[in-house]
Design a protein around this motif. Structure first.
Motif, PDB file in Angstrom:
ATOM      1  N   ARG A  44       0.631  -1.449  -0.438  1.00  0.00           N
ATOM      2  CA  ARG A  44       0.066   0.004  -0.008  1.00  0.00           C
ATOM      3  C   ARG A  44       0.666   1.549   0.328  1.00  0.00           C
ATOM      4  N   PRO A  45       0.362   2.372  -0.181  1.00  0.00           N
ATOM      5  CA  PRO A  45       1.173   3.598  -0.515  1.00  0.00           C
ATOM      6  C   PRO A  45       1.784   4.075   0.705  1.00  0.00           C
ATOM      7  N   GLY A  46       2.959   4.051   0.781  1.00  0.00           N
ATOM      8  CA  GLY A  46       3.635   4.892   2.066  1.00  0.00           C
ATOM      9  C   GLY A  46       3.849   3.406   2.829  1.00  0.00           C
ATOM     10  N   GLN A  47       3.442   2.248   2.632  1.00  0.00           N
ATOM     11  CA  GLN A  47       3.736   0.997   3.754  1.00  0.00           C
ATOM     12  C   GLN A  47       5.265  -0.033   3.102  1.00  0.00           C
ATOM     13  N   PRO A  48       4.914  -0.837   3.990  1.00  0.00           N
ATOM     14  CA  PRO A  48       6.143  -2.118   3.207  1.00  0.00           C
ATOM     15  C   PRO A  48       5.286  -2.749   2.549  1.00  0.00           C
TER      16      PRO A  48
ATOM     17  N   ARG B  38      16.041  -4.340  -0.527  1.00  0.00           N
ATOM     18  CA  ARG B  38      15.741  -2.679  -0.079  1.00  0.00           C
ATOM     19  C   ARG B  38      14.685  -2.883  -1.277  1.00  0.00           C
ATOM     20  N   GLN B  39      15.048  -1.173  -1.920  1.00  0.00           N
ATOM     21  CA  GLN B  39      13.631  -0.640  -2.992  1.00  0.00           C
ATOM     22  C   GLN B  39      14.170   0.467  -2.602  1.00  0.00           C
ATOM     23  N   ALA B  40      14.916   0.838  -3.993  1.00  0.00           N
ATOM     24  CA  ALA B  40      15.285   2.188  -4.093  1.00  0.00           C
ATOM     25  C   ALA B  40      14.295   3.319  -4.629  1.00  0.00           C
ATOM     26  N   PRO B  41      14.040   4.143  -4.104  1.00  0.00           N
ATOM     27  CA  PRO B  41      13.165   5.368  -4.429  1.00  0.00           C
ATOM     28  C   PRO B  41      12.476   5.123  -5.484  1.00  0.00           C
ATOM     29  N   GLY B  42      11.126   4.951  -5.725  1.00  0.00           N
ATOM     30  CA  GLY B  42       9.706   4.718  -6.842  1.00  0.00           C
ATOM     31  C   GLY B  42      10.342   3.906  -7.542  1.00  0.00           C
ATOM     32  N   LYS B  43      10.963   2.478  -7.046  1.00  0.00           N
ATOM     33  CA  LYS B  43      11.087   1.821  -7.880  1.00  0.00           C
ATOM     34  C   LYS B  43      10.777   0.802  -6.912  1.00  0.00           C
ATOM     35  N   GLY B  44      11.181  -0.934  -7.609  1.00  0.00           N
ATOM     36  CA  GLY B  44      10.146  -2.349  -7.203  1.00  0.00           C
ATOM     37  C   GLY B  44      11.458  -2.582  -5.772  1.00  0.00           C
ATOM     38  N   LEU B  45      11.165  -3.902  -5.925  1.00  0.00           N
ATOM     39  CA  LEU B  45      11.507  -4.624  -4.910  1.00  0.00           C
ATOM     40  C   LEU B  45      12.449  -5.330  -5.069  1.00  0.00           C
ATOM     41  N   ASP B  92      22.691   2.030  -3.836  1.00  0.00           N
ATOM     42  CA  ASP B  92      22.802   1.283  -2.653  1.00  0.00           C
ATOM     43  C   ASP B  92      21.403   2.118  -2.066  1.00  0.00           C
ATOM     44  N   THR B  93      21.606   3.171  -2.977  1.00  0.00           N
ATOM     45  CA  THR B  93      20.083   3.788  -1.148  1.00  0.00           C
ATOM     46  C   THR B  93      18.973   3.689  -1.694  1.00  0.00           C
ATOM     47  N   ALA B  94      18.073   2.753  -1.174  1.00  0.00           N
ATOM     48  CA  ALA B  94      17.004   2.384  -1.073  1.00  0.00           C
ATOM     49  C   ALA B  94      16.872   2.072   0.475  1.00  0.00           C
ATOM     50  N   VAL B  95      15.060   2.197   0.157  1.00  0.00           N
ATOM     51  CA  VAL B  95      14.312   1.631   1.612  1.00  0.00           C
ATOM     52  C   VAL B  95      14.719   0.545   2.202  1.00  0.00           C
ATOM     53  N   TYR B  96      16.096  -0.284   3.227  1.00  0.00           N
ATOM     54  CA  TYR B  96      16.143  -1.636   2.847  1.00  0.00           C
ATOM     55  C   TYR B  96      15.200  -1.893   4.614  1.00  0.00           C
ATOM     56  N   GLY B 114      10.980  -0.986   7.269  1.00  0.00           N
ATOM     57  CA  GLY B 114      12.051  -0.113   6.765  1.00  0.00           C
ATOM     58  C   GLY B 114      13.229   0.775   6.961  1.00  0.00           C
ATOM     59  N   THR B 115      14.137   0.641   6.565  1.00  0.00           N
ATOM     60  CA  THR B 115      15.335   2.464   7.104  1.00  0.00           C
ATOM     61  C   THR B 115      16.023   2.481   6.091  1.00  0.00           C
ATOM     62  N   LEU B 116      15.721   4.386   5.616  1.00  0.00           N
ATOM     63  CA  LEU B 116      16.167   4.288   4.935  1.00  0.00           C
ATOM     64  C   LEU B 116      17.966   4.690   4.395  1.00  0.00           C
TER      65      LEU B 116
END
Lengths: 112, 121
Positions: A44-48, B38-45, B92-96, B114-116
């Motif tokens: 969901r938006p903004g969620q894990p 991880r998930q880079a900004p605006g990208k997939g998993l 490597d910039t991403a939410v982990y 997650g942590t950015l």
């Protein structure tokens, strides 16, 4: 690596109507142990991400029964029987039959 | 209730190191494999790596993009999984995300918030 391809990229749906997402793998996801390690995640938006379905068709704990998974081999489908507002988000298929774990590109479900 | 809380993210310069922690609660940590995504900004998993439980040797697997630079470890006495990231690159910039792995289903069944990590000069 196993490539996972999802279609469509985006799925505008009317509330209460069904939605369907396809996922195709570049090779069979049947493991030597006989299991097929194909899962579906919802983000969901903004969620894990959140696990919805595992081993093709098993709903995870707490997942509503309007979500269902099917398929075999290399072709898989996630269906939402009646889309609700809380279902908006991006859906990913993922395989863990073989390392590396890989994901489809995601399908965005939005309300028309 | 299963909970996973990542920490240690932040801004770091290219080439430097960072260690992420994942503190688990609500289950017997030592019985489970753990994975990082991880998930880079605006990208997939993207899958980063995986550590088996001690019962299965505690061995690790890594994505090709991080192999040799990242190391996953675990401290079962503290219920913490770690992701040591060396020689960081801007990509490597991403939410982990830290996840628990259900071995029978080979799926990441619970995810942290997650942590950015931002790698930039």
């Amino acid at each position: 690596d196993i490539v996972m391809t999802q279609t469509p990229l985006s799925s505008p749906v009317t509330l209460g109507q069904p939605a369907s997402i396809s996922c195709r793998s570049s090779q069979s996801l049947v493991h030597s142990d006989g299991n097929t390690y194909l899962s579906w995640l919802q983000q969901r938006p903004g969620q894990p991400p959140r696990l919805l379905i595992y081993k093709i068709s098993n709903r995870f704990s707490g997942v509503p029964d309007r979500f269902s998974g099917s398929g075999a081999g290399t072709d898989f489908t996630l269906k939402i029987s009646r889309v609700e507002a809380e279902d908006v988000g991006v859906y990913y298929c993922t395989q863990a039959t073989q390392f590396p774990v890989t994901f489809g590109g995601g399908t965005k479900v939005e309300i028309k | 209730e299963v909970q996973l809380v990542e920490s240690g993210g932040g801004l770091v310069q290219p080439g430097r190191s960072l260690r992420l922690s994942c503190t688990a609660s609500g289950f017997t940590f030592g019985d489970y494999a753990m994975s990082w995504f991880r998930q880079a900004p605006g990208k997939g998993l993207e899958w980063v790596g995986f550590i088996r439980s001690k019962a299965y040797g505690g061995t690790t697997e890594y994505a090709a993009s991080v192999k040799g630079r990242f190391t996953i470890s675990r401290d079962d006495s503290k219920s913490i999984a770690y992701l040591q990231m060396n020689s960081l690159k801007t990509e490597d910039t991403a939410v982990y995300y830290c996840t628990r792995v259900n071995s029978s289903g080979r799926m990441a069944d619970y995810w942290g918030q997650g942590t950015l990590v931002t790698v930039s000069s």
